[in-house]
Every structure is written in C-alpha cells, then in structure tokens.
Design a protein around this motif. Structure first.
Motif, PDB file in Angstrom:
ATOM      1  N   ALA A 168       0.828  -1.202   0.000  1.00  0.00           N
ATOM      2  CA  ALA A 168       0.000   0.000   0.000  1.00  0.00           C
ATOM      3  C   ALA A 168       0.865   1.255   0.000  1.00  0.00           C
ATOM      4  CB  ALA A 168      -0.920  -0.006   1.212  1.00  0.00           C
ATOM      5  N   ALA A 169       1.956   1.241   0.756  1.00  0.00           N
ATOM      6  CA  ALA A 169       2.821   2.415   0.837  1.00  0.00           C
ATOM      7  C   ALA A 169       3.571   2.661  -0.467  1.00  0.00           C
ATOM      8  CB  ALA A 169       3.818   2.252   1.983  1.00  0.00           C
ATOM      9  N   LEU A 170       3.866   1.597  -1.196  1.00  0.00           N
ATOM     10  CA  LEU A 170       4.636   1.744  -2.436  1.00  0.00           C
ATOM     11  C   LEU A 170       3.756   1.936  -3.664  1.00  0.00           C
ATOM     12  CD1 LEU A 170       7.443  -0.909  -1.856  1.00  0.00           C
ATOM     13  CD2 LEU A 170       7.563   1.579  -1.581  1.00  0.00           C
ATOM     14  N   GLY A 171       2.488   2.174  -3.455  1.00  0.00           N
ATOM     15  CA  GLY A 171       1.618   2.461  -4.597  1.00  0.00           C
ATOM     16  C   GLY A 171       0.816   1.269  -5.047  1.00  0.00           C
ATOM     17  N   GLY A 172       0.371   0.453  -4.136  1.00  0.00           N
ATOM     18  CA  GLY A 172      -0.445  -0.708  -4.487  1.00  0.00           C
ATOM     19  C   GLY A 172      -1.721  -0.325  -5.205  1.00  0.00           C
ATOM     20  N   ARG A 173      -2.244   0.839  -4.898  1.00  0.00           N
ATOM     21  CA  ARG A 173      -3.469   1.284  -5.562  1.00  0.00           C
ATOM     22  C   ARG A 173      -3.217   1.551  -7.043  1.00  0.00           C
ATOM     23  NH1 ARG A 173      -8.712   3.298  -4.453  1.00  0.00           N
ATOM     24  NH2 ARG A 173      -9.319   4.677  -6.132  1.00  0.00           N
ATOM     25  N   ALA A 174      -2.108   2.160  -7.359  1.00  0.00           N
ATOM     26  CA  ALA A 174      -1.801   2.434  -8.767  1.00  0.00           C
ATOM     27  C   ALA A 174      -1.671   1.133  -9.552  1.00  0.00           C
ATOM     28  CB  ALA A 174      -0.520   3.256  -8.866  1.00  0.00           C
ATOM     29  N   VAL A 175      -1.072   0.122  -8.951  1.00  0.00           N
ATOM     30  CA  VAL A 175      -0.937  -1.178  -9.612  1.00  0.00           C
ATOM     31  C   VAL A 175      -2.293  -1.872  -9.674  1.00  0.00           C
ATOM     32  CG1 VAL A 175       0.125  -3.465  -9.424  1.00  0.00           C
ATOM     33  CG2 VAL A 175       1.471  -1.432  -8.950  1.00  0.00           C
ATOM     34  N   GLY A 176      -3.059  -1.776  -8.590  1.00  0.00           N
ATOM     35  CA  GLY A 176      -4.362  -2.424  -8.535  1.00  0.00           C
ATOM     36  C   GLY A 176      -5.377  -1.817  -9.479  1.00  0.00           C
TER      37      GLY A 176
END
Length: 111
Positions: free
Chosen positions: A61-69
C-alpha cells in the motif's frame, strides 16, 4: 524498594493495556487455539506468519499498491483468483462441517 514497586506497577499496567487493546479476531483465536493444542512455538509461528502478511500489505500500500491495482491487467486476475480461493475455502468448510456432523451422528448412534 519503592521505585521497584512503581516500575512493576507501570509494567503491569502497560501489559494489561496491550492485552486489552488486542482485538479478538479469527487470527487471534487461532493463535490461542494453536498455543493450547500444540504449544507456545506453534502459536509464535502462526503469529509471525500473520504479522508478515500484514507487513507485506502495508508495504504494498505504501509503495503504490493502488496504482498497480487500478491496472485492469492486475485487477481482474487478482479478483478472479480471490473469488476462486474464497469459493474453494467455503466449499471445504461445508465439506468439513458435514463430515463432522456425520461423525457425530455415527458416534451417538454407536453408544
């Protein structure tokens, strides 16, 4: 002597506070169950596994999991895999409950 009593009281208060702050969830219940059935180290191993997964989720989540998701090439396979895993776990739970019920009926009729 008086300082030892104060430090011991503070330590007890902190430990009681930590114990009260732990939410009782399925993982904590499983840890307690493992501790009672298999001993301390089995519970520690399960707790370490649960914490490791939590850390992996937090790092993702801190490393941008949303952008990947948000990428459909990632979202849909993960979604379908999650649906499949939850369906399989549900089916296995139903099978296990039915097997336990049959065993219970057979053991009651044998008496």
């Amino acid at each position: 002597m008086e300082m030892d009593v104060i430090v011991a009281g503070i330590l007890q208060g902190v430990l009681l506070g930590l114990g009260a702050a732990v939410p009782i969830g399925p993982v904590n219940v499983q840890i307690a169950r493992r501790a009672l059935e298999n001993g301390f180290w089995a519970a520690v191993a399960l707790g370490c596994g649960a914490v490791t997964v939590d850390v992996v989720y937090a790092v993702a989540a801190a490393l941008g999991g949303r952008a990947v998701g948000d990428n459909p090439w990632v979202f849909w396979p993960v979604s379908v895999g999650g649906i499949g895993l939850l369906s399989w776990l549900g089916w296995m739970s139903i099978r296990g409950a039915r097997a336990d019920a049959r065993r219970e009926i057979n053991s009651a009729s044998a008496v």
